[in-house]
Structures are given as structure tokens and as C-alpha cells.
Design an enzyme around this catalytic site. Sequence first.
Site, PDB file in Angstrom:
ATOM      1  N   ASN A   9       0.870  -1.165   0.000  1.00 49.64           N
ATOM      2  CA  ASN A   9       0.000   0.000   0.000  1.00 49.64           C
ATOM      3  C   ASN A   9       0.914   1.224   0.000  1.00 49.64           C
ATOM      4  OD1 ASN A   9      -1.838   1.983   0.480  1.00 49.64           O
ATOM      5  ND2 ASN A   9      -2.710   1.055   2.331  1.00 49.64           N
ATOM      6  N   ARG A  93      -2.514  -2.189  -3.599  1.00 44.68           N
ATOM      7  CA  ARG A  93      -3.731  -1.402  -3.420  1.00 44.68           C
ATOM      8  C   ARG A  93      -3.644  -0.190  -4.352  1.00 44.68           C
ATOM      9  NH1 ARG A  93      -5.330   2.663   1.332  1.00 44.68           N
ATOM     10  NH2 ARG A  93      -7.471   3.009   0.652  1.00 44.68           N
ATOM     11  N   HIS A 182     -12.757   2.718  -0.280  1.00 48.26           N
ATOM     12  CA  HIS A 182     -12.851   1.684   0.766  1.00 48.26           C
ATOM     13  C   HIS A 182     -13.591   0.441   0.251  1.00 48.26           C
ATOM     14  CE1 HIS A 182     -12.817   4.794   4.329  1.00 48.26           C
ATOM     15  NE2 HIS A 182     -11.596   4.434   4.009  1.00 48.26           N
ATOM     16  N   ARG A 243     -11.267  15.047   7.317  1.00 49.84           N
ATOM     17  CA  ARG A 243     -12.039  15.473   6.141  1.00 49.84           C
ATOM     18  C   ARG A 243     -13.459  15.868   6.536  1.00 49.84           C
ATOM     19  NH1 ARG A 243     -11.009  10.122   3.095  1.00 49.84           N
ATOM     20  NH2 ARG A 243      -8.868   9.937   3.774  1.00 49.84           N
ATOM     21  N   GLU A 388      -8.291  -5.551   4.826  1.00 48.75           N
ATOM     22  CA  GLU A 388      -8.100  -5.239   3.407  1.00 48.75           C
ATOM     23  C   GLU A 388      -6.895  -5.988   2.835  1.00 48.75           C
ATOM     24  OE1 GLU A 388      -8.580  -1.214   4.928  1.00 48.75           O
ATOM     25  OE2 GLU A 388      -9.305  -0.658   2.939  1.00 48.75           O
TER      26      GLU A 388
END
Length: 402
Positions: A9, A93, A182, A243, A388
Site C-alpha cells: 500500500n 492497493r 474503501h 475530512r 483489506e
Amino acid sequence: MTQHILVLNSGSSSIKFQVLDLQAENPDEPFLSGLVEQIGESRGHIRIVTENNTIEDRRPILSHSVGLERAFGMMSMLGVGPQDLDVHAVGHRVVQGGSIFNEPVLINEQVKDEIRGLIPLAPLHNPANLDGIENAQSLLPDVPHVAVFDTAFFHSLPESAARYAINRDVADQYHIRRYGAHGTSHKYVSQLVPELIGKKPEDVNQITLHLGNGASASAIRGGKAVDTSMGLTPLAGLVMGTRTGDIDPSVIFHLAREAKMSIDEIDTLLNRQSGLKGLCGVNDFRLLQELINEGEQDAKDAYDIYVHRVRQYVGSYMLDLGRLDAITFTAGVGENHVGIRRDTMANLENFGIKVDDARNNNEAGVKGARVISTDDSAVKVLVVPTNEELAIARAAAALADA
Ligand code: ADP
């Protein structure tokens, strides 16, 4: 027998990776994990963790390729370098797969060109992802490399959920639509739910709430995503660590006109200085909870705003789905914060949603996935740990073996 898969990642200033052994008794526990961070800064940091060892290096790291090469060297020193482990495949990813990728793909030159072409839609993420792919390919040229896209699960969104109500020609020319994010997590978690509630996958209508530093909600019907809260980018939807989630886009015009802020300044404000951090100074939920416990009103307000937004999405997706079978909490906050699950699900008995306090508190000490609703709750509420990396590793192995 082992089957080692390296999962990478790559971010703008860091690389996180794991090696998983898909043949191990507990394939969800990484065989090895690594972190390369502060790339390009005056001081770098690499950490490799195996079951028996942790080693670190704090020299400056000039570039991503230097960082990855050094990390592989450190692994070799421990006798668990990629060559020692006979890595079977590498899963990468990739944040933005646009309208092109609806499933994982074996990476070739054309795939790299397409990921490059999607950079305008993910200017921070896709370049770093691509860099990670190229560095890993040059270090491990004989191993299949697979890209797994964060957006792929949301290809199934109906037009009513994916298309924004702005001028069709402008939207199409600039590829503006809801891509979500996601997706690997929402897919992984939602696929575990049917068995946990004793139903066939095709019969389950569910909502998944991925509440981590980033946060998103998805509505899923019979295994297919029908709506999600993130939009063109991961800025939309729920309140997050830093965010905003949803705001009226006029806020941007207002800040440009009245505060004379540049587009880049507004981008930074909305993506990095807002959310919980902007509301009360901290983005980590544990620190937020400490401030609330100390009686800080801003922190309490931030919490209430966060909860309110989650409930809005749950309500909207319930109507969208018509009949709801399950709501699942996952990621750092969703898996660990008892209060968030209690408060987002409070007073919904009339909608068939009843959380059991003892189960929510995990008084029985269940490890892994569990149901936290009462036996008579029509809608089952669950906690399902996401993974993940495992999902990416499985996808990489499947394509490598195909
Ligand atoms: P990401 O992968 O998006 O960085 P994570 O899924 O790791 O995020 O979630 C990070 C968030 O989870 C942080 O806000 C952190 O405070 C929260 N978190 C982690 N563990 C706990 C815990 N035991 N109790 C409450 N919050 C927690």
C-alpha cells in the site's frame, strides 16, 4: 506448504506492506508487516515486524524505491526476504480505478498506462500507487503483480446513485461521478455477513459502516453495492478524522471570494484540517474520547456531529434498500468504540434495530466477528473486523493462479 503473498500500500510519503501466508492456519494474521515512512524527509523510518523480531532503521530515505529496496534488505537480514519466502504474487492497493476497472487485474504495461490516465481523479494517490508498482516490479520482476482497486466494488452502483445532477456533458467530459472508496473493505466485510446471520448472500440487504480515520457507508443488496457515501473522491460523505464529509459546495466559492483562499488552500482545509480535527483539534478517536471525558464542549459537539451524519446515511440507505437485514460496523472506530455503536443505533427500536448493551460491550470477550443486536432485533447489528490486506492477498493469489 506456504503461499506467501506480498501486499503493498504505497502512499505519498509512506509504504505499508504485509506478507501473508494464505496456507497458514490463520491467514488473516500477517507473517510479516513493514512500514517505510517519512520518505524524502530529513529523517526516515523503516520498521519490519515478524513474530519474533522487530527491526528499525532511521536513516533518511531519498525516494520510494530506496525505501522499498532497503526494507527488502532488512527482511533478508532476518532471513525472510522476498527471495527467501518465495513470494508467489504481489498485490497492490490502487485507490482510483475509475470507470475502467471493476475487478482486480494482473498488471501489464497497458494497466499501468490506464492507472496513470486516472491520475487527475486521484492526484495524491494514484501516482504513489503507480510508483509502488514500478518499484516492486523492478525488485521482483519474475512474480505476478496484481492491482486491487478501492473503487471496483462500486461499479455496480445504479445511475441514480452514481451520477451527480450537474450538466451531463461536463460530467462526462471530465469523468465526474461517484466512484466511492474503501470498496475492498466494504466487500470483504459484507461477504462475511450472510453466514453470520444465517442467510443466503443473495437474500441479504445490508449497510456497512467503515469507520476508521477515513469513514464511509455503503448500501449493499444481494452482494452488490447500490450506494456509497464517498463520491468522486474520498472527501464526501461521513465526517472523518480530518475530512469534512458532505458540505454545501458553495462553501468553496464563499471561501474563495470572501477569505481569498486559493483552490489549493481550500483543498488542504477540507481534506486535512477539517472533520474531527477541525472541529476540536484532534482526529484520533481515542483522543477525542479523552477530551469528551474532560468535559470539552467542542469535542462533544464534534462527536454529536459525527453521530448525526452516520445516522443520516443509515436512514437514507434503509429507505433505499426497502428491507434491511444487517448493519455492520468495521475499521478502527467501528470495531473498537462501544459508544459510537450505541449512539448511532440509539432509539431505532421502531425501525427494528435494537443493540444489546452487554454484546456491544463484548462482555463475553468474543474474538473476531460478532452480532451485537438483541435476539429479537429484526435488523441484525454486527461488528466485523476488516482486513483489506487479506482481501488483496486473496485477489492477487487468485489471479496469479488463473
Ligand atoms: P485508517 O486505516 O483509516 O488509518 P483505522 O481503521 O486504523 O484507520 O482507524 C483509526 C481510528 O480508529 C482512529 O481514530 C483511532 O482512534 C480509532 N481507534 C483505534 N483503536 C481504538 C480503540 N480501542 N477505541 C477507540 N477508537 C479506536
